[in-house]
Write a protein that holds these residues in place. Structure first.
Motif, short mmCIF file in Angstrom:
data_model
loop_
_atom_site.label_atom_id
_atom_site.label_comp_id
_atom_site.label_asym_id
_atom_site.label_seq_id
_atom_site.Cartn_x
_atom_site.Cartn_y
_atom_site.Cartn_z
N TRP A 193 43.72 43.83 44.05
CA TRP A 193 42.98 43.14 42.98
C TRP A 193 43.91 42.85 41.80
N LEU B 1 38.03 40.44 37.51
CA LEU B 1 38.92 41.14 38.42
C LEU B 1 38.81 40.45 39.76
N THR C 243 40.22 39.36 43.81
CA THR C 243 40.96 39.78 44.99
C THR C 243 42.25 38.96 45.10
N SER D 243 39.25 33.41 45.47
CA SER D 243 39.11 34.86 45.36
C SER D 243 37.64 35.25 45.25
N ALA E 116 35.53 37.82 43.06
CA ALA E 116 35.84 38.42 41.76
C ALA E 116 34.60 39.08 41.16
#
Length: 282
Positions: free
Chosen positions: A52, A89, A91, A255, A257
């Motif tokens: 992450w 946050l 990946t 991603s 997130a």
């Protein structure tokens, strides 16, 4: 009567696909870890943030927020607490068509979400985790950058009911009567307010299941096994949704997130907690 003489491993292998339909059960997880037959991969190891990263450029919500691992759970809050500085946050790996299982335990008052096909600017499809007054959990929206209009879809929102000591004990729900927020052709399915209130566990862990499939994605959500919403990106008539323009911004994959919303609405010290984060590419 026909008798089947299965070994223990053969029995678990045959049973695991059925248990995959009941996300969040400890039994299912133990079987999956033994047999590996469900196709899911852990995105969070319960110890570190390996795999992450926070947003690498400042976005509308801030410079990234504060993320850490506490008691085996991934926690997010503003950085510093109450400052208004949030972020996402994300990946490291990107996903297009997938199914996601994730347990969440937000403090009341947080404004969070699970982001799908997220790009570097924080643009995405989003599943709401707006656990606050006039919020909702499990319905679908988008996040946009550079002043572009975001889509928000929700047939109803939640407000808190408190006991005499001020503790959260339940919810009242109200229709969202904004014409941009709700119309009968915005979603192909949504639960009733009573179904949502019955399935959500106050003060405990809740399992969110998300399925995202297609160029203009069909996004389906469940909470604790209860079907919450289904959005069809090919047919939705939301006036705030432009499928071609959004596809150009996001592409076919991005991603996964988690969000800490920026701004002063996030209570100082409040956190959203996540664990058992597992994904299966489709």
């Amino acid at each position: 009567m026909i008798k089947h003489n299965y070994t223990r491993r053969a029995f678990l292998t045959r049973l695991a696909p059925a248990l995959a339909l009941v996300p969040g059960t400890g039994l299912a997880k133990s079987l999956f870890s033994e047999t590996g037959s469900d196709g899911f991969t852990d995105l969070f190891d319960g110890k570190t943030l390996t795999g992450w990263h926070t947003n690498r450029q400042k976005i509308g919500h801030g410079t990234g927020g504060h993320w850490q691992v506490e008691n085996g759970a991934l926690t997010g809050e503003q950085d510093p607490p109450g400052s208004g500085n949030g972020g996402v946050l994300m990946t490291d790996k990107k996903y297009g068509d997938f199914e996601l299982l994730i347990d969440l335990a937000p403090d009341w008052g947080v404004d969070s979400g699970v982001f799908l096909r997220t790009n570097s600017s924080g643009e995405c499809f989003q599943v709401y985790v707006d656990y606050h007054e006039k919020g909702d959990v499990g319905f679908i929206s988008t996040e946009r950058a550079h002043g572009k209009h975001r889509m928000y879809i929700r047939p109803f929102y939640i407000n808190s009911i408190r006991d005499n000591d001020g503790n959260l004990k339940g919810f009242e729900t109200h229709p969202d009567d904004r014409k941009e927020a709700w119309g009968p052709d915005f979603l192909t399915y949504h639960c009733t307010p009573e179904q949502w209130k019955k399935t959500w566990k106050i003060g405990g862990w809740n399992t969110l299941r998300i399925r995202c499939v297609g160029k203009y994605p069909k996004i389906s959500t469940w909470i604790n096994g209860t079907r919450i919403a289904e959005f069809n990106g090919n047919t939705s008539r939301s006036p705030l949704y432009n499928k071609e323009e959004l596809f150009q911004a996001l592409g076919r994959e991005g991603s996964i997130a988690l969000q800490v919303h920026g701004g002063k609405g996030w209570p100082s010290g409040a956190k959203c907690r996540w664990k058992n984060i597992r994904v299966k590419s489709l």
